[in-house]
Scaffold this active site. Structure first.
Site, PDB file in Angstrom:
ATOM      1  N   GLY A  93       0.850  -1.328  -0.152  1.00  0.00           N
ATOM      2  CA  GLY A  93      -0.218  -0.089  -0.062  1.00  0.00           C
ATOM      3  C   GLY A  93       0.902   1.091  -0.157  1.00  0.00           C
ATOM      4  O   GLY A  93       0.689   2.308  -0.548  1.00  0.00           O
ATOM      5  N   GLU A 115      -7.678  -3.484   1.868  1.00  0.00           N
ATOM      6  CA  GLU A 115      -7.586  -4.097  -0.708  1.00  0.00           C
ATOM      7  C   GLU A 115      -7.828  -5.073  -0.469  1.00  0.00           C
ATOM      8  O   GLU A 115      -8.955  -5.487  -1.951  1.00  0.00           O
ATOM      9  CB  GLU A 115      -6.576  -3.300  -0.612  1.00  0.00           C
ATOM     10  CG  GLU A 115      -5.926  -2.250  -0.084  1.00  0.00           C
ATOM     11  CD  GLU A 115      -5.683  -2.148   1.262  1.00  0.00           C
ATOM     12  OE1 GLU A 115      -5.226  -0.707   1.465  1.00  0.00           O
ATOM     13  OE2 GLU A 115      -5.036  -2.828   1.945  1.00  0.00           O
ATOM     14  N   ASP A 121      -1.472  -5.099  13.952  1.00  0.00           N
ATOM     15  CA  ASP A 121      -1.919  -5.091  14.755  1.00  0.00           C
ATOM     16  C   ASP A 121      -2.585  -7.065  15.553  1.00  0.00           C
ATOM     17  O   ASP A 121      -3.505  -7.155  15.546  1.00  0.00           O
ATOM     18  CB  ASP A 121      -3.332  -3.712  15.061  1.00  0.00           C
ATOM     19  CG  ASP A 121      -1.835  -2.927  14.108  1.00  0.00           C
ATOM     20  OD1 ASP A 121      -1.957  -1.741  14.791  1.00  0.00           O
ATOM     21  OD2 ASP A 121      -2.133  -2.925  13.155  1.00  0.00           O
TER      22      ASP A 121
END
Length: 236
Positions: free
Chosen positions: A21, A182, A205
């Site tokens: 990204g 995405e 995370d």
């Protein structure tokens, strides 16, 4: 020829493109791993490079954040530049704490709260899935390198902030393991235009516990993911 979002020349991209990204991660991969890396596009500072890795011509280009941005770049790469294989490399958040921070995750299928696939599919639900050959190649490559991967399903969210109440419970119950933004779009674009796609992600995370990597680490590290993606790409 140039497109509205890519200013590369014809033939500038290899048949296989790795797509993070972050444009700075694309730059890092090109400068660290590719021999003879050449910047071939820089519209809106979304960098794309082509070079060689272990003798194989490869490209790396950023796709930005979210399904709309990723869909624009993958569509133009496939339709206008003849790209055959897309390997998304990025980060994700784990839905449950049994998936560990920095673990590698290969996305088999992608659910979403976006409406884009319904728009493509006459308002029906579309099963956005990875190409099996690419997925198997990534998994086998990780095994050859002695790296553990989890294969499972992702949720491609339109919102980074503002998850619906109890959504994590719903995802966990339906065996959706991680959240990103995405792949549901990338997988459907690849299918629509006859290309192949797979996503290999690093867990940045753990959503229920709040554990997280830093922004700097997400940009500059995650080397295991990059090495698996690159060594898988040269087999295609």
């Amino acid at each position: 020829m140039a497109t509205p979002h890519i200013n590369a020349k014809d033939g500038a991209f290899a048949e296989t493109v790795l797509m993070p990204g972050d444009p700075l991660r694309a730059q890092l991969i090109a400068e660290t791993f590719l021999e003879g890396a050449e910047l071939v596009t820089n519209v809106r500072n979304v960098f794309g490079y082509t070079g060689t890795y272990k003798g194989k011509r490869l490209s790396v280009m950023a796709h930005g954040m979210g399904i709309p941005s990723a869909s624009i770049y993958t569509t133009e790469l496939i339709k206008d530049y003849g790209v055959k294989n897309i390997i998304r490399i990025g980060s994700c958040g784990a839905v449950t704490p049994d998936i560990k921070l920095r673990e590698l995750f290969v996305a088999m299928g992608a659910s979403t709260d976006s409406k884009v696939n319904r728009m493509r599919f006459n308002d029906h639900d579309y099963a956005a899935i990875a190409d099996y050959t690419l997925l198997r190649t990534v998994v086998d490559t990780a095994a050859e390198q002695g790296k553990k991967v989890t294969v499972g399903n992702v949720f491609s969210a339109d919102l980074f902030y503002g998850v619906q109440p109890n959504m994590l419970d719903v995802l966990s119950k339906l065996q959706v393991n991680v959240i990103e933004m995405e792949l549901a779009g990338i997988y459907s674009v690849a299918a629509q235009y006859g290309a192949r796609a797979v996503g290999i992600l690093t867990v940045s995370d753990i959503i229920p516990t709040g554990e997280a990597t830093s922004a700097e680490e997400r940009q500059t590290s995650f080397r295991d993911m990059m090495e698996v993606a690159l060594d898988a790409a040269i087999k295609l």
